[in-house]
Design an enzyme around this catalytic site. Structure first.
Site, PDB file in Angstrom:
ATOM      1  N   LYS A  77       1.733 -36.803  10.773  1.00 22.20           N
ATOM      2  CA  LYS A  77       0.805 -37.927  10.907  1.00 22.20           C
ATOM      3  C   LYS A  77       1.584 -39.146  11.392  1.00 22.20           C
ATOM      4  CE  LYS A  77      -2.632 -40.547   8.251  1.00 22.20           C
ATOM      5  NZ  LYS A  77      -3.327 -40.671   6.946  1.00 22.20           N
ATOM      6  N   SER A 152      -8.028 -41.530   7.328  1.00 20.41           N
ATOM      7  CA  SER A 152      -7.158 -41.881   8.432  1.00 20.41           C
ATOM      8  C   SER A 152      -6.364 -40.687   8.984  1.00 20.41           C
ATOM      9  CB  SER A 152      -6.163 -42.967   8.004  1.00 20.41           C
ATOM     10  OG  SER A 152      -5.321 -42.516   6.967  1.00 20.41           O
ATOM     11  N   SER A 176      -8.299 -40.504   2.744  1.00 20.40           N
ATOM     12  CA  SER A 176      -7.853 -40.262   4.119  1.00 20.40           C
ATOM     13  C   SER A 176      -7.485 -38.826   4.445  1.00 20.40           C
ATOM     14  CB  SER A 176      -6.663 -41.175   4.445  1.00 20.40           C
ATOM     15  OG  SER A 176      -7.088 -42.502   4.561  1.00 20.40           O
TER      16      SER A 176
END
Length: 478
Positions: A77, A152, A176
């Protein structure tokens, strides 16, 4: 003939262990998938082909294959720092930042034998629950390219759902991991605070963000979580690492594979936000919850409806922490601020205007809420809620300029996730339903402190009945 990406992560790992699949072969297969699909989907913001090939060769040459993820591809990520690879945090402000050291989580996954293929998309500094930025294209939902992927960890979810990765790590500070998992039809697990040594949450503001897996199956999620906890397959050795009573330190994969047990479950449609915002649960979310209730009842679990006590303190306290988390964004002066998105600038200025008293009061209020939330759910082994209140949102749906309106939209879409971060509890999202329009809808199970094994067992039982792992977006069948 079965393609490599059609196998589960566990099946791929077994093939690697037996020598039926080569590490470089698997790496090349996924790099080709990314090259083909990513332009339309925006899952990756950077593909590190050369580094991945070098890493695959190094892993293949290792004398032992005992590492938990030996040879399996992942993506980092873009909030995580990997030495020598740009870390842009979804922001134009960080376009030229290249870290010289890797984060603990990146190192832990390397220690587990994984092969990183690149960086997955995230919104600016991971702040909103949708992955649309000015720094690059949006991460599009593989089930419908007009829809968003959530956030996210949106890029990670898109990559896994479209079979560009077997599974992927994400981070979860208010939902997220679970939000994009629900939007993209995946299993997403937020561990207990303190469970993952390299991203425990214990050292973060209000203890909110932890690392967790996104995967197509419950067993795959457990496999990746085990690697996060103890990369070499042994007992985690870290003073932040939490274990539930009776936990022998063994792998959670065993609970996910066995899928055993009968449990007492609560069913809840109230949230911590109900006193501050108008929360409406879409018919599709209600249908997913009803399906999960029916299946769990048929499996012999006890189910009882429950509601949360009204609480006026939660919403203002969480808002304060969300704003405070943006105060440290490294933007000084107008030129740098102009590189930020309007929502981020608003959050940053609100955060920097807070006083120490504001922050202390918010932290105290959330600490009280944590104890109250755990007390209210303590009679259950797990509590079932909708994963999201609405169907996946269209790209461009969120107000990009009005911070208050944007925050309200995020709450109305995702009211059931952030209270789990505040309480430090584990939770798993399961993609139980496919709507008539072909969109995934999920449910969330919230566990007791350290109760990941129970969540994985329940998830495995539902997966056997509903077989969501066989649902494939049309774009991924190419």
């Amino acid at each position: 003939m079965t393609e490599l990406h059609e196998l589960t992560a566990l099946e791929q790992w077994q093939g690697l262990q037996k020598g039926e699949i080569g590490v470089s072969e698997l790496t090349e297969h996924y790099l080709a998938r990314i090259n083909s699909l990513n332009p339309a989907l925006g899952a990756f913001v950077a593909v590190t082909d050369a580094a991945a090939r070098t890493r695959a060769a190094e892993v293949a040459a290792q004398a032992t294959r005992t590492a938990t993820l030996w040879g399996l591809p992942i993506g980092d990520k873009d909030l995580q720092q990997r030495a020598g690879i740009p870390a842009r945090f979804g922001s134009r402000l960080m376009a030229d930042f290249v870290p010289t050291e890797s984060d603990d989580l990146v190192q832990a996954l390397d220690d587990a034998g994984a092969v990183s293929l690149g960086k997955t998309a995230t919104p600016e500094f991971g702040l909103p629950s949708y992955t649309e930025t000015l720094a690059g294209p949006p991460a599009r939902n593989p089930w419908d390219l007009s829809l968003g992927s959530g956030g996210s960890s949106g890029g990670a979810a898109v990559a896994v759902a479209a079979r560009m990765l077997p599974f992927a790590p994400g981070s979860d500070g208010g939902g997220s991991v679970r939000i994009p998992a629900a939007a993209c039809g995946l299993v997403g697990l937020k561990p207990s605070r303190g469970r993952v040594p390299a991203a425990s949450g214990v050292d973060k503001l209000a203890g909110l963000p932890v690392a967790g897996p996104l995967a197509r199956t419950v067993a795959d999620a457990a496999l990746l979580l085990d690697a996060m906890i103890a990369p070499l397959g042994g007992r985690p050795d870290h003073h932040f690492t939490l274990r539930s009573p009776g936990d022998d330190g063994g792998p959670l994969l065993a609970a996910a594979v066995r899928g055993e047990g009968r449990f007492q479950l609560g069913v809840m449609t109230t949230s911590a936000w109900d006193n501050a915002y108008s929360i409406e649960i879409a018919p599709e979310a209600q249908a997913a919850l009803a399906l999960a209730v029916a299946e769990l009842s048929a499996l012999g679990h006890g189910l009882e409806e429950t509601t949360l006590e009204p609480d006026d303190s939660y919403a203002p306290a969480f808002r304060t922490i969300w704003q405070a988390g943006a105060a440290g964004i490294p933007a000084e002066g107008d030129a740098q601020e102009q590189l930020l998105e309007p929502l981020t600038r608003w959050l940053m200025h609100r955060g920097r205007a807070l006083t120490a008293r504001n922050l202390a009061e918010a932290l105290a209020a959330l600490s009280v809420y944590e104890r109250s939330f755990i007390r209210q759910l303590s009679r259950f082994d797990a509590v079932l809620t909708p994963a999201l209140a609405l169907t996946p949102r269209p790209i461009g749906w969120y107000d990009a300029h009005d911070g208050e309106a944007n925050f309200a939209q995020q709450v109305q879409y995702t009211p059931f996730t952030s209270m789990v971060n505040v309480s430090g509890l584990p939770a798993i999202v399961l993609p139980v339903l496919e709507t008539a329009e072909g969109l995934p809808m999920g449910v969330q199970l919230i566990g007791r402190p350290g109760g990941e094994a129970t969540l994985l067992a329940l998830g495995a039982q539902l997966e056997r009945r509903l077989r969501w792992q066989h649902r494939v977006p049309a774009i991924a069948r190419a």
